[in-house]
Design a protein around this motif. Structure first.
Motif, PDB file in Angstrom:
ATOM      1  N   TYR A  65       0.948  -1.137  -0.087  1.00  0.00           N
ATOM      2  CA  TYR A  65       0.023  -0.094   0.038  1.00  0.00           C
ATOM      3  C   TYR A  65       0.746   1.274   0.056  1.00  0.00           C
ATOM      4  CZ  TYR A  65      -3.076   3.435   2.206  1.00  0.00           C
ATOM      5  OH  TYR A  65      -3.701   4.696   2.493  1.00  0.00           O
ATOM      6  N   TRP A  66       1.836   1.121   0.832  1.00  0.00           N
ATOM      7  CA  TRP A  66       2.642   2.536   0.877  1.00  0.00           C
ATOM      8  C   TRP A  66       3.948   1.994   1.497  1.00  0.00           C
ATOM      9  CZ3 TRP A  66       4.258   4.054   5.804  1.00  0.00           C
ATOM     10  CH2 TRP A  66       4.932   5.210   5.848  1.00  0.00           C
TER      11      TRP A  66
ATOM     12  N   LEU B 175      11.445   6.396   9.886  1.00  0.00           N
ATOM     13  CA  LEU B 175      11.459   6.348   8.386  1.00  0.00           C
ATOM     14  C   LEU B 175      12.114   7.000   7.507  1.00  0.00           C
ATOM     15  CD1 LEU B 175       7.752   5.881   8.921  1.00  0.00           C
ATOM     16  CD2 LEU B 175       9.392   3.952   8.841  1.00  0.00           C
TER      17      LEU B 175
ATOM     18  N   SER C 287       3.489   8.949   8.587  1.00  0.00           N
ATOM     19  CA  SER C 287       4.001   8.172   7.740  1.00  0.00           C
ATOM     20  C   SER C 287       3.618   8.841   6.270  1.00  0.00           C
ATOM     21  CB  SER C 287       3.760   6.724   7.294  1.00  0.00           C
ATOM     22  OG  SER C 287       2.433   6.591   7.205  1.00  0.00           O
ATOM     23  N   ARG C 288       2.196   9.148   6.059  1.00  0.00           N
ATOM     24  CA  ARG C 288       1.578   9.696   4.895  1.00  0.00           C
ATOM     25  C   ARG C 288       1.584  11.390   4.958  1.00  0.00           C
ATOM     26  NH1 ARG C 288      -3.849   8.321   2.484  1.00  0.00           N
ATOM     27  NH2 ARG C 288      -3.959   6.611   3.875  1.00  0.00           N
TER      28      ARG C 288
ATOM     29  N   MET D 185       9.038   9.181   5.156  1.00  0.00           N
ATOM     30  CA  MET D 185       9.510   9.883   6.409  1.00  0.00           C
ATOM     31  C   MET D 185       8.657   9.986   7.481  1.00  0.00           C
ATOM     32  SD  MET D 185      12.528  12.711   5.720  1.00  0.00           S
ATOM     33  CE  MET D 185      11.603  14.100   5.893  1.00  0.00           C
ATOM     34  N   VAL D 186       8.882   9.387   8.831  1.00  0.00           N
ATOM     35  CA  VAL D 186       8.146   9.744  10.031  1.00  0.00           C
ATOM     36  C   VAL D 186       9.383   9.641  10.794  1.00  0.00           C
ATOM     37  CG1 VAL D 186       6.694   8.836  11.706  1.00  0.00           C
ATOM     38  CG2 VAL D 186       6.535   8.090   9.386  1.00  0.00           C
TER      39      VAL D 186
ATOM     40  N   ASP E 155       2.136   9.547  -1.408  1.00  0.00           N
ATOM     41  CA  ASP E 155       2.914   8.568  -0.637  1.00  0.00           C
ATOM     42  C   ASP E 155       2.406   7.093  -0.835  1.00  0.00           C
ATOM     43  OD1 ASP E 155       4.797  10.108   0.103  1.00  0.00           O
ATOM     44  OD2 ASP E 155       3.753  10.725   1.909  1.00  0.00           O
ATOM     45  N   VAL E 156       1.010   6.941  -1.254  1.00  0.00           N
ATOM     46  CA  VAL E 156       0.485   5.783  -1.540  1.00  0.00           C
ATOM     47  C   VAL E 156       1.252   4.925  -2.697  1.00  0.00           C
ATOM     48  CG1 VAL E 156      -1.761   4.559  -2.200  1.00  0.00           C
ATOM     49  CG2 VAL E 156      -1.910   6.371  -0.572  1.00  0.00           C
ATOM     50  N   TYR E 157       1.691   3.741  -2.312  1.00  0.00           N
ATOM     51  CA  TYR E 157       2.621   3.058  -3.470  1.00  0.00           C
ATOM     52  C   TYR E 157       1.956   2.819  -4.564  1.00  0.00           C
ATOM     53  CZ  TYR E 157       6.015  -0.155  -5.047  1.00  0.00           C
ATOM     54  OH  TYR E 157       6.870  -0.731  -5.676  1.00  0.00           O
TER      55      TYR E 157
END
Lengths: 153, 87
Positions: free
Chosen positions: A139-140, A149, B60-61, A144-145, B66-68
């Motif tokens: 999905y993803w 990340l 993360s998003r 960066m987190v 950013d969705v693959y």
């Protein structure tokens, strides 16, 4: 006012129908969740426990079932990851067996039932990456987190 | 054996075929967890000792792009455009 953060749920797929649940150590030595009728809703499911057991909760959020006399750990909550990664806990994949330890999301912000998303490590051409999956589809890939990340990218 | 190290995060070969990813805390004052939300975002949450609460410090998003594979193999993604996918 500070709000508490739930990091682990024992019976995430075995819902209690009211708020009258009990957590205790059963006669077979396992950690169990009982409903109001005293039926076992969830168990740590360790077989052939020979001696008395007790339960402890660590500073880092790990719930442990141990043999009282020896202190040997029989079961711990970090073996069964929830949706939260804690310090020193490993997300892992085994190259030989394919067995993995991953995070699995809740179904909704208020329902801890197993949801659609999972987070696990993947090895591809000798590069290790962390992917988030929606069911069986990647999905993803984290961009960066914070510090985590930024590195894994 | 750990093959990489960055701000307490480690990724590497844990032996017996295991590839591990984990992090350790840098000091006693620090506490952070990584939480996979029901919407599929990975959030980094830290303990705020002044306010005595957990606070989301990273997610993360940051954009829809950013969705693959969102736009497929032959298009590029720009979250500032509408539509966000273009050839």
């Amino acid at each position: 006012m500070s709000q508490s953060t739930i990091i682990w749920v024992a019976n995430r797929n075995q819902t209690l129908n009211d708020s009258n649940g009990t957590v205790t150590i059963s006669e077979d030595g396992n950690l169990v969740v009982l409903n109001v009728q005293k039926q076992v809703i969830w168990t740590s499911n360790v077989s052939n426990i020979a001696s008395n057991t007790s339960s402890q909760f660590s500073n880092f959020g790990n719930l442990v079932l141990l043999e009282s006399t020896t202190g040997n750990i029989l079961w711990q909550s970090i073996q069964q990851l929830s949706d939260t990664l804690l310090p020193s806990i490993k997300l892992s994949i085994n190259k030989r067996t394919g067995k993995n330890v991953k995070l699995i999301s809740w179904k909704s912000p208020s329902d801890p039932y197993v949801g659609n998303f999972s987070c696990r490590t993947v090895e591809c051409l000798n590069i290790i990456e962390v992917f988030i999956w929606n069911g069986t589809h990647s999905y993803w890939r984290p961009g960066m987190v914070g510090s985590l990340l930024a590195y894994i990218q | 054996m750990t093959v990489a190290y960055f701000f307490g995060f480690r990724v590497g070969d844990g032996g017996q075929g295991n590839i591990d990813m984990y992090y350790t805390l840098q000091n006693d004052e620090e506490f952070l967890i990584c939480h996979l939300t029901s919407q599929g975002n990975l959030d980094e949450t830290r303990w705020d000792d002044e306010k005595k609460e957990m606070k989301v410090t990273g997610t993360s998003r940051e954009s829809e792009c950013d969705v693959y594979g969102l736009c497929g193999a032959f298009a590029s993604c720009n979250s500032l455009r509408s539509p966000i996918c273009s050839c």
